[in-house]
Design a protein around this motif. Sequence first.
Motif, PDB file in Angstrom:
ATOM      1  N   ARG A  48       0.834  -1.203   0.000  1.00  0.00           N
ATOM      2  CA  ARG A  48       0.000   0.000   0.000  1.00  0.00           C
ATOM      3  C   ARG A  48       0.870   1.255   0.000  1.00  0.00           C
ATOM      4  NH1 ARG A  48      -4.489  -1.715   4.598  1.00  0.00           N
ATOM      5  NH2 ARG A  48      -5.688  -3.176   3.278  1.00  0.00           N
ATOM      6  N   LYS A  49       2.054   1.128   0.586  1.00  0.00           N
ATOM      7  CA  LYS A  49       2.974   2.258   0.636  1.00  0.00           C
ATOM      8  C   LYS A  49       3.885   2.294  -0.589  1.00  0.00           C
ATOM      9  CE  LYS A  49       3.123   2.016   5.699  1.00  0.00           C
ATOM     10  NZ  LYS A  49       4.002   1.826   6.895  1.00  0.00           N
ATOM     11  N   LYS A  50       4.324   1.098  -1.007  1.00  0.00           N
ATOM     12  CA  LYS A  50       5.233   1.029  -2.155  1.00  0.00           C
ATOM     13  C   LYS A  50       5.155  -0.355  -2.773  1.00  0.00           C
ATOM     14  CE  LYS A  50      10.100   1.281  -3.483  1.00  0.00           C
ATOM     15  NZ  LYS A  50      11.489   1.446  -3.008  1.00  0.00           N
ATOM     16  N   VAL A  51       4.983  -0.401  -4.080  1.00  0.00           N
ATOM     17  CA  VAL A  51       4.929  -1.686  -4.775  1.00  0.00           C
ATOM     18  C   VAL A  51       6.326  -2.303  -4.766  1.00  0.00           C
ATOM     19  CG1 VAL A  51       4.491  -2.848  -6.965  1.00  0.00           C
ATOM     20  CG2 VAL A  51       3.021  -0.962  -6.243  1.00  0.00           C
ATOM     21  N   LEU A  52       6.414  -3.530  -4.299  1.00  0.00           N
ATOM     22  CA  LEU A  52       7.715  -4.181  -4.175  1.00  0.00           C
ATOM     23  C   LEU A  52       7.856  -5.395  -5.087  1.00  0.00           C
ATOM     24  CD1 LEU A  52       8.161  -4.075  -0.286  1.00  0.00           C
ATOM     25  CD2 LEU A  52       9.224  -2.591  -1.977  1.00  0.00           C
ATOM     26  N   PHE A  53       6.813  -6.222  -5.153  1.00  0.00           N
ATOM     27  CA  PHE A  53       6.889  -7.466  -5.917  1.00  0.00           C
ATOM     28  C   PHE A  53       6.306  -7.282  -7.309  1.00  0.00           C
ATOM     29  CE2 PHE A  53       6.900  -8.945  -1.523  1.00  0.00           C
ATOM     30  CZ  PHE A  53       7.872  -9.934  -1.537  1.00  0.00           C
ATOM     31  N   THR A  54       7.053  -7.725  -8.320  1.00  0.00           N
ATOM     32  CA  THR A  54       6.481  -7.813  -9.655  1.00  0.00           C
ATOM     33  C   THR A  54       5.720  -9.138  -9.764  1.00  0.00           C
ATOM     34  OG1 THR A  54       8.405  -8.931 -10.613  1.00  0.00           O
ATOM     35  CG2 THR A  54       8.426  -6.518 -10.586  1.00  0.00           C
ATOM     36  N   ILE A  55       4.848  -9.228 -10.756  1.00  0.00           N
ATOM     37  CA  ILE A  55       4.119 -10.483 -10.967  1.00  0.00           C
ATOM     38  C   ILE A  55       5.106 -11.617 -11.248  1.00  0.00           C
ATOM     39  CG2 ILE A  55       2.544 -11.693 -12.527  1.00  0.00           C
ATOM     40  CD1 ILE A  55       0.997  -9.096 -12.819  1.00  0.00           C
ATOM     41  N   GLN A  56       6.116 -11.309 -12.068  1.00  0.00           N
ATOM     42  CA  GLN A  56       7.120 -12.333 -12.388  1.00  0.00           C
ATOM     43  C   GLN A  56       7.902 -12.736 -11.143  1.00  0.00           C
ATOM     44  OE1 GLN A  56       6.666  -9.486 -14.043  1.00  0.00           O
ATOM     45  NE2 GLN A  56       5.948 -10.198 -16.058  1.00  0.00           N
ATOM     46  N   GLY A  57       8.110 -11.787 -10.222  1.00  0.00           N
ATOM     47  CA  GLY A  57       8.811 -12.102  -8.984  1.00  0.00           C
ATOM     48  C   GLY A  57       8.031 -13.076  -8.126  1.00  0.00           C
ATOM     49  N   LEU A  58       6.727 -12.834  -7.991  1.00  0.00           N
ATOM     50  CA  LEU A  58       5.880 -13.741  -7.206  1.00  0.00           C
ATOM     51  C   LEU A  58       5.784 -15.112  -7.870  1.00  0.00           C
ATOM     52  CD1 LEU A  58       2.966 -11.363  -6.128  1.00  0.00           C
ATOM     53  CD2 LEU A  58       4.843 -12.222  -4.711  1.00  0.00           C
ATOM     54  N   GLU A  59       5.674 -15.126  -9.177  1.00  0.00           N
ATOM     55  CA  GLU A  59       5.609 -16.407  -9.890  1.00  0.00           C
ATOM     56  C   GLU A  59       6.908 -17.188  -9.717  1.00  0.00           C
ATOM     57  OE1 GLU A  59       2.520 -15.198 -13.522  1.00  0.00           O
ATOM     58  OE2 GLU A  59       4.694 -15.111 -13.830  1.00  0.00           O
ATOM     59  N   SER A  60       8.040 -16.474  -9.711  1.00  0.00           N
ATOM     60  CA  SER A  60       9.329 -17.126  -9.511  1.00  0.00           C
ATOM     61  C   SER A  60       9.439 -17.685  -8.093  1.00  0.00           C
ATOM     62  CB  SER A  60      10.464 -16.137  -9.774  1.00  0.00           C
ATOM     63  OG  SER A  60      11.720 -16.742  -9.559  1.00  0.00           O
ATOM     64  N   ILE A  61       8.894 -16.978  -7.117  1.00  0.00           N
ATOM     65  CA  ILE A  61       8.905 -17.459  -5.742  1.00  0.00           C
ATOM     66  C   ILE A  61       8.128 -18.766  -5.630  1.00  0.00           C
ATOM     67  CG2 ILE A  61       7.943 -16.995  -3.445  1.00  0.00           C
ATOM     68  CD1 ILE A  61       8.764 -14.067  -3.871  1.00  0.00           C
ATOM     69  N   ILE A  62       6.963 -18.826  -6.259  1.00  0.00           N
ATOM     70  CA  ILE A  62       6.141 -20.037  -6.210  1.00  0.00           C
ATOM     71  C   ILE A  62       6.845 -21.197  -6.909  1.00  0.00           C
ATOM     72  CG2 ILE A  62       3.956 -21.056  -6.954  1.00  0.00           C
ATOM     73  CD1 ILE A  62       2.738 -18.232  -6.697  1.00  0.00           C
ATOM     74  N   ALA A  63       7.391 -20.916  -8.107  1.00  0.00           N
ATOM     75  CA  ALA A  63       8.077 -21.973  -8.856  1.00  0.00           C
ATOM     76  C   ALA A  63       9.309 -22.470  -8.104  1.00  0.00           C
ATOM     77  CB  ALA A  63       8.470 -21.451 -10.239  1.00  0.00           C
ATOM     78  N   SER A  64      10.043 -21.545  -7.486  1.00  0.00           N
ATOM     79  CA  SER A  64      11.249 -21.927  -6.752  1.00  0.00           C
ATOM     80  C   SER A  64      10.901 -22.685  -5.480  1.00  0.00           C
ATOM     81  CB  SER A  64      12.073 -20.678  -6.402  1.00  0.00           C
ATOM     82  OG  SER A  64      12.500 -20.004  -7.571  1.00  0.00           O
ATOM     83  N   ALA A  65       9.810 -22.297  -4.841  1.00  0.00           N
ATOM     84  CA  ALA A  65       9.385 -22.985  -3.619  1.00  0.00           C
ATOM     85  C   ALA A  65       9.011 -24.431  -3.901  1.00  0.00           C
ATOM     86  CB  ALA A  65       8.202 -22.250  -2.984  1.00  0.00           C
ATOM     87  N   GLU A  66       8.593 -24.717  -5.125  1.00  0.00           N
ATOM     88  CA  GLU A  66       8.267 -26.097  -5.494  1.00  0.00           C
ATOM     89  C   GLU A  66       9.528 -26.957  -5.573  1.00  0.00           C
ATOM     90  OE1 GLU A  66       6.140 -25.714  -9.124  1.00  0.00           O
ATOM     91  OE2 GLU A  66       4.225 -25.245  -8.156  1.00  0.00           O
ATOM     92  N   ARG A  67      10.680 -26.301  -5.747  1.00  0.00           N
ATOM     93  CA  ARG A  67      11.932 -27.044  -5.897  1.00  0.00           C
ATOM     94  C   ARG A  67      12.659 -27.228  -4.583  1.00  0.00           C
ATOM     95  NH1 ARG A  67      15.563 -23.982  -9.958  1.00  0.00           N
ATOM     96  NH2 ARG A  67      16.863 -25.827  -9.569  1.00  0.00           N
ATOM     97  N   TYR A  68      12.435 -26.317  -3.637  1.00  0.00           N
ATOM     98  CA  TYR A  68      13.202 -26.351  -2.392  1.00  0.00           C
ATOM     99  C   TYR A  68      12.279 -26.528  -1.188  1.00  0.00           C
ATOM    100  CZ  TYR A  68      16.833 -24.348  -5.390  1.00  0.00           C
ATOM    101  OH  TYR A  68      17.723 -24.129  -6.399  1.00  0.00           O
ATOM    102  N   ASP A  69      12.868 -26.978  -0.066  1.00  0.00           N
ATOM    103  CA  ASP A  69      12.167 -27.079   1.215  1.00  0.00           C
ATOM    104  C   ASP A  69      10.923 -27.957   1.093  1.00  0.00           C
ATOM    105  OD1 ASP A  69      11.753 -26.696   3.850  1.00  0.00           O
ATOM    106  OD2 ASP A  69      11.009 -24.652   3.719  1.00  0.00           O
ATOM    107  N   TRP A  70      11.103 -29.209   0.701  1.00  0.00           N
ATOM    108  CA  TRP A  70       9.973 -30.096   0.414  1.00  0.00           C
ATOM    109  C   TRP A  70       9.189 -30.477   1.649  1.00  0.00           C
ATOM    110  CZ3 TRP A  70      14.241 -33.196  -2.306  1.00  0.00           C
ATOM    111  CH2 TRP A  70      14.611 -32.551  -3.500  1.00  0.00           C
ATOM    112  N   GLU A  71       9.785 -30.336   2.837  1.00  0.00           N
ATOM    113  CA  GLU A  71       9.101 -30.746   4.058  1.00  0.00           C
ATOM    114  C   GLU A  71       7.971 -29.791   4.434  1.00  0.00           C
ATOM    115  OE1 GLU A  71       9.544 -33.507   5.848  1.00  0.00           O
ATOM    116  OE2 GLU A  71      10.997 -34.202   4.367  1.00  0.00           O
ATOM    117  N   VAL A  72       8.060 -28.538   4.006  1.00  0.00           N
ATOM    118  CA  VAL A  72       7.064 -27.531   4.370  1.00  0.00           C
ATOM    119  C   VAL A  72       6.022 -27.433   3.260  1.00  0.00           C
ATOM    120  CG1 VAL A  72       6.689 -25.117   4.981  1.00  0.00           C
ATOM    121  CG2 VAL A  72       8.803 -26.261   5.654  1.00  0.00           C
ATOM    122  N   PRO A  73       4.729 -27.497   3.575  1.00  0.00           N
ATOM    123  CA  PRO A  73       3.688 -27.463   2.545  1.00  0.00           C
ATOM    124  C   PRO A  73       3.410 -26.039   2.059  1.00  0.00           C
ATOM    125  CG  PRO A  73       2.685 -27.624   4.702  1.00  0.00           C
ATOM    126  CD  PRO A  73       4.163 -27.698   4.928  1.00  0.00           C
TER     127      PRO A  73
END
Length: 258
Positions: free
Chosen positions: A77-102
């Motif tokens: 609300r104060k400042k846009v920080l995440f791009t759409i591509q950034g959030l998508e990369s976070i989701i895709a990367s999370a699928e590859r790492y830290d498999w124990e956490v859902p």
Amino acid sequence: DQYIKDDHTRPSLAPILNELLQLPDFHIIATASTNHYHALAKEDEQMLRFFDVIYLRETTDDETFAVLVQRFEHIERKKVLFTIQGLESIIASAERYDWEVPFPERAIDLAEETLLYFRTTDESFVTAETVESFLALKTGMPSGTIGEDEKNKLLHLEELLHQRVIGQDEAVKQVAEAMRKARAGFGNDKRPLGSFIFFGPSGVGKTETAKAFAENYFGSEDKMIRLDMSEFQTPESIDRLIGSREMAMLAGLCSVTL
């Protein structure tokens, strides 16, 4: 937070809960991972008869995206920080790492860590490149687009390893090819980049090959974790490596009394 130990050997909540759950005005909500639930069922099936089991599935990619947007809404609300591509990369990367956490917790954790890293940079937004840079720093593994330096290192990895390892052409070739395939995107994201058994008598260069790989690809021998399996020959000693089953159950079972 409180537990007792049976015979001073292992922690157990069962005696306390079995007694309390029989009271008509006692209600409890418990959360546990699937693995810990099944472990508890084997340990004390009678206690579970007091509970109605509700299975909560992991969120989909679209649902996780919505969770992340909602999670960081107050910041943006104060400042846009995440791009759409950034959030998508976070989701895709999370699928590859830290498999124990859902999901979505896995993606939330990665987003929060990435945001902390982002604030140490001069970048304007958290982009896909920001996520890749953070993961490379966190894991010690290059990710994302292959840079020129890494490209040259991969192309000449056999030569780099042979600067320390004399002979052992097949072992060096297998390791180098596995890394090239992994960085080219081939392979299973749910599995390690490579699993090898260097088999042979003492002194032929098994450990030296591993050290050479750690130094040349990851930058230092210190990036290699060495476990002497002679120290893990008894069932009790395995707890020092992976932790005890009882403590894992306690960590996975969280309860709130209403």
